[in-house]
Design a protein around this motif. Structure first.
Motif, short mmCIF file in Angstrom:
data_model
loop_
_atom_site.label_atom_id
_atom_site.label_comp_id
_atom_site.label_asym_id
_atom_site.label_seq_id
_atom_site.Cartn_x
_atom_site.Cartn_y
_atom_site.Cartn_z
N VAL A 83 -125.27 109.07 -86.31
CA VAL A 83 -125.27 108.69 -85.01
C VAL A 83 -123.94 108.10 -84.87
N ILE A 84 -123.52 107.16 -85.63
CA ILE A 84 -122.56 106.36 -85.18
C ILE A 84 -121.15 107.21 -85.26
N VAL A 85 -121.11 108.28 -86.18
CA VAL A 85 -119.90 108.97 -86.17
C VAL A 85 -119.95 109.86 -85.03
N PHE A 86 -121.07 110.36 -84.53
CA PHE A 86 -121.07 111.50 -83.58
C PHE A 86 -120.83 110.56 -82.20
N PHE A 87 -121.42 109.40 -82.11
CA PHE A 87 -120.99 108.69 -80.83
C PHE A 87 -119.51 108.29 -80.91
N SER A 88 -119.01 107.99 -81.92
CA SER A 88 -117.56 107.66 -81.94
C SER A 88 -116.60 108.76 -81.48
N ILE A 89 -117.05 110.12 -81.87
CA ILE A 89 -116.23 111.03 -81.51
C ILE A 89 -116.54 111.26 -80.07
N ILE A 90 -117.76 111.36 -79.49
CA ILE A 90 -117.84 111.37 -78.22
C ILE A 90 -117.18 110.36 -77.38
N GLN A 91 -117.13 109.23 -77.86
CA GLN A 91 -116.29 108.13 -76.96
C GLN A 91 -114.90 108.21 -77.32
N ARG A 92 -114.36 109.20 -78.12
CA ARG A 92 -112.92 109.32 -78.04
C ARG A 92 -112.67 110.30 -77.00
N PHE A 93 -113.41 111.24 -76.51
CA PHE A 93 -113.18 112.00 -75.54
C PHE A 93 -113.44 111.81 -74.24
N VAL A 94 -114.74 111.15 -74.10
CA VAL A 94 -115.47 110.70 -73.10
C VAL A 94 -115.50 109.09 -72.91
N LYS A 95 -114.81 108.69 -71.61
CA LYS A 95 -114.75 107.41 -71.35
C LYS A 95 -116.09 106.88 -70.39
N ASN A 96 -116.09 107.64 -69.46
CA ASN A 96 -117.29 107.10 -68.43
C ASN A 96 -118.61 106.96 -68.95
N LYS A 97 -119.53 106.04 -68.82
CA LYS A 97 -120.68 105.96 -69.44
C LYS A 97 -121.75 106.81 -68.67
N VAL A 98 -121.50 107.41 -67.61
CA VAL A 98 -122.30 108.32 -67.04
C VAL A 98 -122.26 109.60 -67.89
N PHE A 99 -121.04 109.90 -67.90
CA PHE A 99 -120.75 111.12 -68.68
C PHE A 99 -121.33 111.16 -70.09
N ILE A 100 -121.04 109.90 -70.58
CA ILE A 100 -121.48 109.78 -72.16
C ILE A 100 -122.93 110.05 -71.93
N MET A 101 -123.76 109.35 -71.17
CA MET A 101 -125.28 109.78 -71.12
C MET A 101 -125.50 111.11 -70.93
N VAL A 102 -124.80 111.87 -70.17
CA VAL A 102 -125.02 113.27 -70.00
C VAL A 102 -124.73 114.08 -71.31
N ALA A 103 -123.64 113.68 -72.17
CA ALA A 103 -123.52 114.17 -73.35
C ALA A 103 -124.68 114.08 -74.47
#
Length: 252
Positions: free
Chosen positions: A47-67
């Protein structure tokens, strides 16, 4: 360690050990009979690995939640059975794609959420009261009729996704109780050692049942009240063990 305790206390046949070791190596959620809770550790890692990858490319919290919501939805609708019910990949990989939603939600709202419920205003009291009433309905099983009706309207797999809302409600319902428990030093100590609890839970359960058996008694957990008492006893035992370990470490 857990496998050793399981084999010794439950007198498992040596011929079963290869299958038990396979369970250990594969680490599939719900498929480790002697340590069912340890699926959490490799799953949390991914979970932490996948979330770190998402954070690397997506900075907006709304878009993070969409992902992460999309990730959860894919694990529900693509497999024949939702991953939350029927995980199949080792190390909790598919479960990580499902539960990453909750990790991301905590990351995105933790500051504002904690600040809001640290206030004791009318709004907070009203929300926690309503959520507590819903929790009581669930505790006594009075929600099943409405849950079944909702399932028929929405559909089986979609219902899994919608159930995130009741889960959040149940989480909020626990806040008043958590605040009271937080005043107990032993609880706060255990809360700061949750990985120890997770790792030793199965050992404590197996050993406790074995010691009761040695004394000529049996363990009968009939309902939720018995479960709370049983878990409280185990938590107290683990608290004493962990505090003793820390005390000895500090001496040396």
């Amino acid at each position: 360690m857990i496998l050793g305790v399981y084999a010794l206390f439950l007198q498992k046949d040596v011929s079963t050990l290869p299958a038990l070791l396979t369970q250990l190596v594969e680490a599939k959620r719900n498929f480790i009979e002697y340590a069912p809770q340890l699926w959490f550790l490799p799953c949390l890692f991914f979970v932490i690995v996948f979330f770190s990858i998402i954070q690397r490319f997506v900075k907006n919290k709304v878009f993070i939640m969409v992902a992460v919501t999309t990730s959860m939805a894919l694990t529900i609708f693509i497999p024949q059975n939702p991953v939350s019910y029927s995980p199949s990949l080792p190390y909790g990989l598919d479960s990580a794609l499902y539960y990453i939603f909750w990790f991301a939600l905590g990351f995105c709202i933790k500051g504002s959420f904690i600040t809001y419920f640290n206030h004791n205003g009318v709004a907070q009291k009203t929300i926690t009261t309503l959520c507590g009433a819903f929790a009581l309905l669930c505790f006594f099983g009075l929600h099943h009729h409405y849950a079944n009706a909702l399932t028929e309207v929405i559909g089986g797999k979609a219902y899994v996704l919608v159930w995130t809302l009741p889960t959040l409600i149940l989480f909020v319902a626990c806040i008043p109780l958590a605040k009271q428990l937080a005043n107990i030093n032993a609880v706060r100590y255990l809360g700061s050692n949750t990985l120890f609890l997770c790792g030793c839970e199965a050992i404590a359960k197996t050993s406790f049942v074995a010691f009761i058996g040695i004394a000529g008694h049996s363990l009968n957990i009939g309902d939720e009240y018995y479960t709370v008492v049983y878990i409280s006893v185990l938590m107290f035992i683990l608290y004493k063990v962990k505090s003793s370990i820390d005390l000895n470490k500090s001496k040396y």
